[in-house]
Motif scaffolding. Structure first.
Motif, PDB file in Angstrom:
ATOM      1  N   PRO A   6     -21.184  71.844  11.440  1.00 33.54           N
ATOM      2  CA  PRO A   6     -20.402  71.901  10.216  1.00 33.54           C
ATOM      3  C   PRO A   6     -20.165  73.334   9.789  1.00 33.54           C
ATOM      4  CG  PRO A   6     -22.673  71.356   9.714  1.00 33.54           C
ATOM      5  CD  PRO A   6     -22.557  71.345  11.218  1.00 33.54           C
ATOM      6  N   LEU A   7     -19.026  73.584   9.159  1.00 34.94           N
ATOM      7  CA  LEU A   7     -18.771  74.905   8.610  1.00 34.94           C
ATOM      8  C   LEU A   7     -19.742  75.187   7.474  1.00 34.94           C
ATOM      9  CD1 LEU A   7     -14.885  74.941   8.402  1.00 34.94           C
ATOM     10  CD2 LEU A   7     -16.293  76.285   9.934  1.00 34.94           C
ATOM     11  N   ARG A   8     -20.001  76.477   7.256  1.00 34.02           N
ATOM     12  CA  ARG A   8     -20.921  76.840   6.182  1.00 34.02           C
ATOM     13  C   ARG A   8     -20.364  76.445   4.820  1.00 34.02           C
ATOM     14  NH1 ARG A   8     -21.600  81.881   9.039  1.00 34.02           N
ATOM     15  NH2 ARG A   8     -20.291  82.919   7.524  1.00 34.02           N
ATOM     16  N   ARG A   9     -19.015  76.440   4.701  1.00 30.00           N
ATOM     17  CA  ARG A   9     -18.398  76.021   3.461  1.00 30.00           C
ATOM     18  C   ARG A   9     -17.422  74.905   3.766  1.00 30.00           C
ATOM     19  NH1 ARG A   9     -17.992  82.142   3.461  1.00 30.00           N
ATOM     20  NH2 ARG A   9     -18.436  81.414   5.550  1.00 30.00           N
ATOM     21  N   THR A  10     -17.476  73.830   3.036  1.00 32.40           N
ATOM     22  CA  THR A  10     -16.602  72.700   3.308  1.00 32.40           C
ATOM     23  C   THR A  10     -15.204  72.963   2.776  1.00 32.40           C
ATOM     24  OG1 THR A  10     -17.073  71.593   1.222  1.00 32.40           O
ATOM     25  CG2 THR A  10     -18.556  71.127   3.064  1.00 32.40           C
ATOM     26  N   ALA A  11     -14.228  72.215   3.312  1.00 34.46           N
ATOM     27  CA  ALA A  11     -12.856  72.363   2.835  1.00 34.46           C
ATOM     28  C   ALA A  11     -12.755  72.041   1.356  1.00 34.46           C
ATOM     29  CB  ALA A  11     -11.926  71.450   3.639  1.00 34.46           C
ATOM     30  N   THR A  12     -13.525  71.047   0.922  1.00 34.77           N
ATOM     31  CA  THR A  12     -13.494  70.685  -0.499  1.00 34.77           C
ATOM     32  C   THR A  12     -13.998  71.834  -1.350  1.00 34.77           C
ATOM     33  OG1 THR A  12     -13.867  68.376   0.055  1.00 34.77           O
ATOM     34  CG2 THR A  12     -14.354  69.048  -2.210  1.00 34.77           C
ATOM     35  N   ALA A  13     -15.071  72.462  -0.886  1.00 32.21           N
ATOM     36  CA  ALA A  13     -15.626  73.588  -1.639  1.00 32.21           C
ATOM     37  C   ALA A  13     -14.644  74.741  -1.683  1.00 32.21           C
ATOM     38  CB  ALA A  13     -16.940  74.038  -1.020  1.00 32.21           C
ATOM     39  N   VAL A  14     -13.968  74.981  -0.535  1.00 29.82           N
ATOM     40  CA  VAL A  14     -12.982  76.059  -0.491  1.00 29.82           C
ATOM     41  C   VAL A  14     -11.863  75.792  -1.472  1.00 29.82           C
ATOM     42  CG1 VAL A  14     -11.218  77.113   0.957  1.00 29.82           C
ATOM     43  CG2 VAL A  14     -13.516  76.764   1.853  1.00 29.82           C
ATOM     44  N   GLU A 158     -14.095  81.138  11.335  1.00 28.10           N
ATOM     45  CA  GLU A 158     -14.800  79.856  11.473  1.00 28.10           C
ATOM     46  C   GLU A 158     -13.818  78.686  11.418  1.00 28.10           C
ATOM     47  OE1 GLU A 158     -17.986  79.403   8.663  1.00 28.10           O
ATOM     48  OE2 GLU A 158     -18.594  81.486   8.894  1.00 28.10           O
ATOM     49  N   VAL A 159     -12.903  78.736  10.458  1.00 23.42           N
ATOM     50  CA  VAL A 159     -11.909  77.673  10.318  1.00 23.42           C
ATOM     51  C   VAL A 159     -11.053  77.578  11.576  1.00 23.42           C
ATOM     52  CG1 VAL A 159      -9.814  77.016   9.065  1.00 23.42           C
ATOM     53  CG2 VAL A 159     -11.852  77.699   7.794  1.00 23.42           C
ATOM     54  N   LYS A 193     -13.016  87.485  14.544  1.00 28.98           N
ATOM     55  CA  LYS A 193     -13.596  87.234  15.868  1.00 28.98           C
ATOM     56  C   LYS A 193     -15.035  86.735  15.746  1.00 28.98           C
ATOM     57  CE  LYS A 193     -14.280  89.740  20.259  1.00 28.98           C
ATOM     58  NZ  LYS A 193     -14.073  91.075  20.906  1.00 28.98           N
ATOM     59  N   ALA A 194     -15.815  87.387  14.882  1.00 28.04           N
ATOM     60  CA  ALA A 194     -17.211  86.980  14.702  1.00 28.04           C
ATOM     61  C   ALA A 194     -17.302  85.554  14.166  1.00 28.04           C
ATOM     62  CB  ALA A 194     -17.923  87.947  13.752  1.00 28.04           C
ATOM     63  N   GLY A 195     -16.446  85.236  13.206  1.00 27.58           N
ATOM     64  CA  GLY A 195     -16.451  83.884  12.663  1.00 27.58           C
ATOM     65  C   GLY A 195     -16.073  82.852  13.701  1.00 27.58           C
ATOM     66  N   ALA A 196     -15.052  83.170  14.503  1.00 30.07           N
ATOM     67  CA  ALA A 196     -14.617  82.233  15.546  1.00 30.07           C
ATOM     68  C   ALA A 196     -15.707  82.045  16.595  1.00 30.07           C
ATOM     69  CB  ALA A 196     -13.332  82.736  16.196  1.00 30.07           C
ATOM     70  N   ALA A 338      -7.333  75.680   6.035  1.00 23.78           N
ATOM     71  CA  ALA A 338      -6.733  75.382   7.333  1.00 23.78           C
ATOM     72  C   ALA A 338      -5.405  74.661   7.102  1.00 23.78           C
ATOM     73  CB  ALA A 338      -7.664  74.503   8.162  1.00 23.78           C
ATOM     74  N   LEU A 339      -4.335  75.196   7.670  1.00 20.14           N
ATOM     75  CA  LEU A 339      -2.998  74.614   7.526  1.00 20.14           C
ATOM     76  C   LEU A 339      -2.650  73.829   8.786  1.00 20.14           C
ATOM     77  CD1 LEU A 339      -0.226  74.450   6.008  1.00 20.14           C
ATOM     78  CD2 LEU A 339       0.447  76.445   7.344  1.00 20.14           C
ATOM     79  N   THR A 340      -2.437  72.536   8.637  1.00 16.75           N
ATOM     80  CA  THR A 340      -2.018  71.672   9.739  1.00 16.75           C
ATOM     81  C   THR A 340      -0.792  70.879   9.304  1.00 16.75           C
ATOM     82  OG1 THR A 340      -3.395  69.807   9.045  1.00 16.75           O
ATOM     83  CG2 THR A 340      -4.428  71.450  10.495  1.00 16.75           C
ATOM     84  N   LYS A 341      -0.294  70.090  10.215  1.00 16.44           N
ATOM     85  CA  LYS A 341       0.865  69.256   9.910  1.00 16.44           C
ATOM     86  C   LYS A 341       0.604  68.362   8.690  1.00 16.44           C
ATOM     87  CE  LYS A 341       2.866  67.700  13.554  1.00 16.44           C
ATOM     88  NZ  LYS A 341       3.277  66.888  14.742  1.00 16.44           N
ATOM     89  N   GLN A 342      -0.653  67.978   8.498  1.00 13.18           N
ATOM     90  CA  GLN A 342      -0.992  67.009   7.455  1.00 13.18           C
ATOM     91  C   GLN A 342      -0.964  67.588   6.040  1.00 13.18           C
ATOM     92  OE1 GLN A 342      -2.686  67.069  10.524  1.00 13.18           O
ATOM     93  NE2 GLN A 342      -1.405  65.296  11.040  1.00 13.18           N
ATOM     94  N   ASN A 343      -1.125  68.910   5.874  1.00 10.55           N
ATOM     95  CA  ASN A 343      -1.197  69.432   4.504  1.00 10.55           C
ATOM     96  C   ASN A 343      -0.160  70.502   4.190  1.00 10.55           C
ATOM     97  OD1 ASN A 343      -2.244  71.590   5.943  1.00 10.55           O
ATOM     98  ND2 ASN A 343      -4.159  71.734   4.788  1.00 10.55           N
TER      99      ASN A 343
END
Length: 374
Positions: A6-14, A158-159, A193-196, A338-343
């Motif tokens: 899991p990411l350290r911070r959730t999408a909801t938290a972001v 990370e995202v 790079k470090a996050g990825a 994170a930007l995807t087709k869905q949002n």
């Protein structure tokens, strides 16, 4: 196969953090209270902000950052303030000259987005010696910086890394990917790079990794062509691209190699071309960063600093960061999505970055319709 972390911070938290910061910023001083006698104004509204931006390959700087900063400065100074803008066109020497000219012209504060964070440190010291505060904008320059406004850059990586793994589906440590990182002179690129890598290491085989000179799409295209020649086009299961411009170069290289079923490709900056590629299924995702929030916050910092509102200034920068030369620099780190087709509707359209007509041109009308964008 290693399970996804899991990411350290959730999408909801972001999203929640983004909403909270925006609502606070709308108050002008992030809810600061106190006796105005504690501030020591050094100048009124007739101030000049010097704005140094790094390059034009990324369309965001001319299209978003400069006009938003200028508009906010005018708003905060009752239309008496001004912004002097220079773009370095990815030339560190040119930016040094531009900085020195702003010092000679005695601007009141400088917002600096460095081409080369290390090389510009001498210029930052010259500004300090001249009594001109320098606020690092988007990229953390070295030298005696007064404050820093940017995004949570490791979270960006990370995202991107997490999104790439999710797009690849059932991943195996033998699955080969290519990493197309940003410019080695940009400290943000190191953080992306470090996050990825915190997401990708151990999950996939990073078969080739490149630090791309000046973030240029043509350099990314050349790097990708070399990776294809070395690995084989059909053996590349995914591509980490640190931004959208380079993602475009990656796609050109893959198509030139005859690839019709493109692997998942990441990006960053939510450029219009990238949003359209996401709709068309050519690019999997981008990272949307609220340029209005970043730019308006930088303008608020600049004006507050010049006018001597120390309490407000500190409240506008409630984080701290370290550079290679200085520690505990006051900072504001804006969240990302994170930007995807869905949002697409909930991000770049909802925030007014683009209109439907910008995205849904004739070539992409059917893609827009399929995504429910009308």
């Amino acid at each position: 196969m290693r399970p996804l972390r899991p990411l350290r911070r959730t999408a909801t938290a972001v999203a929640a953090a983004s909403t909270m910061t925006l609502s606070l910023a709308a108050c002008g001083a992030l809810g600061v209270t106190g006796d105005s006698s504690e501030a020591s104004p050094t100048k009124g509204n007739d101030l000049t902000v010097g704005l140094l931006l790094p390059e034009t390959a990324n369309t965001r700087y001319d299209k978003f950052d400069f006009p938003i900063i200028r508009s906010k400065v005018l708003e905060l100074t009752d239309k008496q303030g001004s912004v002097v803008y220079k773009n370095a066109d990815a030339d560190a020497g040119k930016q040094e000259t531009q900085l020195e000219q702003m010092i000679a012209d005695q601007v009141d504060v400088i917002l600096l987005d460095a081409v080369d964070a290390h090389a510009i440190s001498g210029g930052v010291q010259k500004a300090k010696d001249a009594g001109i505060p320098v606020i690092a904008y988007d990229r953390l320059a070295e030298g005696p910086i007064d404050a820093y406004v940017s995004f949570d850059n490791e979270l960006v990586g990370e995202v991107q890394g997490r999104s790439l793994l999710e797009a690849m589906g059932e991943v195996d440590s033998s699955d080969k990917i290519v990493m197309m990182n940003g410019s080695p002179t940009d400290p943000n690129a190191k953080q992306f790079k470090a996050g990825a890598l915190s997401e990708l290491n151990g999950s996939v085989d990073i078969a080739k990794s490149y630090d791309t000179k000046d973030w240029k799409p043509e350099n990314a295209q050349a790097n990708m062509a070399a990776a294809i020649k070395s690995i084989g086009a059909n053996n590349i299961k995914g591509v980490y691209s640190a931004n959208d411009g380079m993602a475009g170069g990656v796609i050109k290289a893959l198509e030139a190699a005859g690839v019709t079923d493109l692997p998942p490709i990441t990006g960053q900056d939510a450029e219009l071309d990238a949003v359209q590629r996401i709709l068309a299924g050519e690019q999997f995702m981008s990272v949307y960063k609220s340029y209005p929030q970043e730019a308006e916050s930088a303008a608020e910092m600049a004006v507050a600093k010049v006018q001597g509102h120390d309490i407000q200034f500190e409240a506008l920068a409630q984080d701290q960061v370290d550079s290679p030369t200085d520690k505990k620099i006051p900072a504001l780190l804006v969240p990302v999505v994170a930007l995807t087709k869905q949002n697409i509707k909930d991000t770049v359209l909802a925030d007014g970055i683009y209109e439907v007509s910008d995205i849904c041109t004739a070539q992409y009308k059917s893609d827009c319709s399929a995504a429910g964008i009308k």
